[in-house]
Scaffold this active site. Structure first.
Site, PDB file in Angstrom:
ATOM      1  N   LYS A 137       0.904  -1.251  -0.034  1.00 14.26           N
ATOM      2  CA  LYS A 137       0.084  -0.259  -0.098  1.00 14.26           C
ATOM      3  C   LYS A 137       0.886   1.173   0.182  1.00 14.26           C
ATOM      4  CE  LYS A 137      -1.691   1.697   3.606  1.00 14.26           C
ATOM      5  NZ  LYS A 137      -2.737   1.607   4.917  1.00 14.26           N
ATOM      6  N   ASP A 174      -6.647   1.053   1.152  1.00 18.46           N
ATOM      7  CA  ASP A 174      -6.626   1.302   2.464  1.00 18.46           C
ATOM      8  C   ASP A 174      -8.067   0.808   2.974  1.00 18.46           C
ATOM      9  OD1 ASP A 174      -8.241   3.540   1.942  1.00 18.46           O
ATOM     10  OD2 ASP A 174      -7.360   4.634   3.106  1.00 18.46           O
TER      11      ASP A 174
END
Length: 223
Positions: free
Chosen positions: A131, A149
Site C-alpha cells: 500500500k 486502504d
C-alpha cells in the site's frame, strides 16, 4: 432519488459512471489529490509511513520539524531514535514508526541512496508494504499504483466494485476499471469521498452524488 435507468444498465456502465462522478467531484492528478505535504519522494515515503493509523492533518503537523532535521536518507539513517520518537510522538505508535523510518532510510542508503521507483524495490525497503509503495509510485513518480486502504476497501464493497476482502485482490480488480495512469487518482478520490461523505460511522447517503448508483444505498432505500 434512485435512477432506474442505471440500475438496469450493465455493471460496466454503472461502475464507469461512478468513476466518472468521482473524477468530477475530486478533479486532479494523484499528486494534486494527495493531502500529505512533502518535497521529495523520500519525504513522501516517510510521511506515508507516519500516516498509518493517523490523519494526514496530524502527519503534516509533525513532518516540517522531522524533515528539517532528517529530511534525507543520510540524515534519517543516522538519527537518534529517541529524538525521532519525540518529534513524531503525536502520530501514535511512535516507537514502531521511528524504528521503521530509520530502518527504511538505512535500506535506501544500502541500495545506493536513491529511492527506488518501482514496486519491487520500494516494497523491499524496511517497513514498506504494498500500500505504501503504491502511494509513492502514483503520487511521487506519476506511475501506476492503486493503494488500497480501509476507505478504498469499504467503498469498493459498498459501491459494488468487489466482494473480496483481500487488499491485493481488490487492487487488481480496481486496476481493470481504469487506465493505468488513473489508478492512483481513483484510490485517492475514494479515500477523499470516504472521509467527507461516505463516512464509516455515519455515511451521508442523502448528500452523496453516487447514491443512485450505490447498491448499498439502493438496498437501504427499499427497506
Amino acid at each position: 432519488m434512485i435512477n432506474d435507468g442505471f440500475r438496469d444498465s450493465s455493471e460496466d456502465e454503472r461502475r464507469a459512471e461512478i468513476i466518472a462522478r468521482l473524477r468530477d467531484l475530486y478533479p486532479g492528478t494523484a499528486r494534486e489529490l494527495c493531502e500529505l505535504d512533502f518535497s521529495t519522494p523520500f519525504q513522501l515515503l516517510a510521511a506515508t509511513i507516519l500516516s498509518a493509523q493517523c490523519t494526514d492533518k496530524r502527519v503534516n503537523m509533525v513532518t516540517p520539524k522531522l524533515f528539517e532535521s532528517y529530511g534525507t536518507p543520510t540524515l534519517l539513517a543516522s538519527a537518534d531514535i529517541v529524538d525521532v520518537e519525540e518529534i513524531i510522538k503525536s502520530t501514535g505508535f511512535y516507537h514502531n514508526k521511528a524504528k521503521n523510518l530509520i530502518a527504511m532510510a538505512r535500506s535506501v542508503l544500502e541500495g545506493g541512496g536513491e529511492l527506488p521507483n518501482e514496486m519491487e524495490g520500494l516494497s523491499s525497503l524496511a517497513g514498506v508494504g504494498r500500500k505504501t509503495a503504491n502511494v509513492v509510485l502514483s503520487v511521487a513518480f506519476d506511475k501506476p499504483g492503486l493503494p488500497v486502504d480501509t476507505h478504498v476497501m469499504r467503498l469498493s464493497k459498498l459501491l459494488g466494485f468487489t466482494t473480496l476482502s483481500d487488499p491485493v485482490k481488490i487492487e487488481l480488480e480496481l486496476n481493470e476499471m481504469v487506465p493505468p495512469r488513473d489508478r492512483g487518482a481513483l484510490s485517492l478520490r475514494m479515500i477523499l469521498h470516504g472521509r467527507a461523505v461516505c463516512v464509516a460511522r455515519k455515511p451521508r447517503c442523502h448528500a452523496c452524488a453516487l447514491a443512485d448508483l450505490c447498491p448499498a444505498f439502493i438496498a437501504l432505500a427499499k427497506d
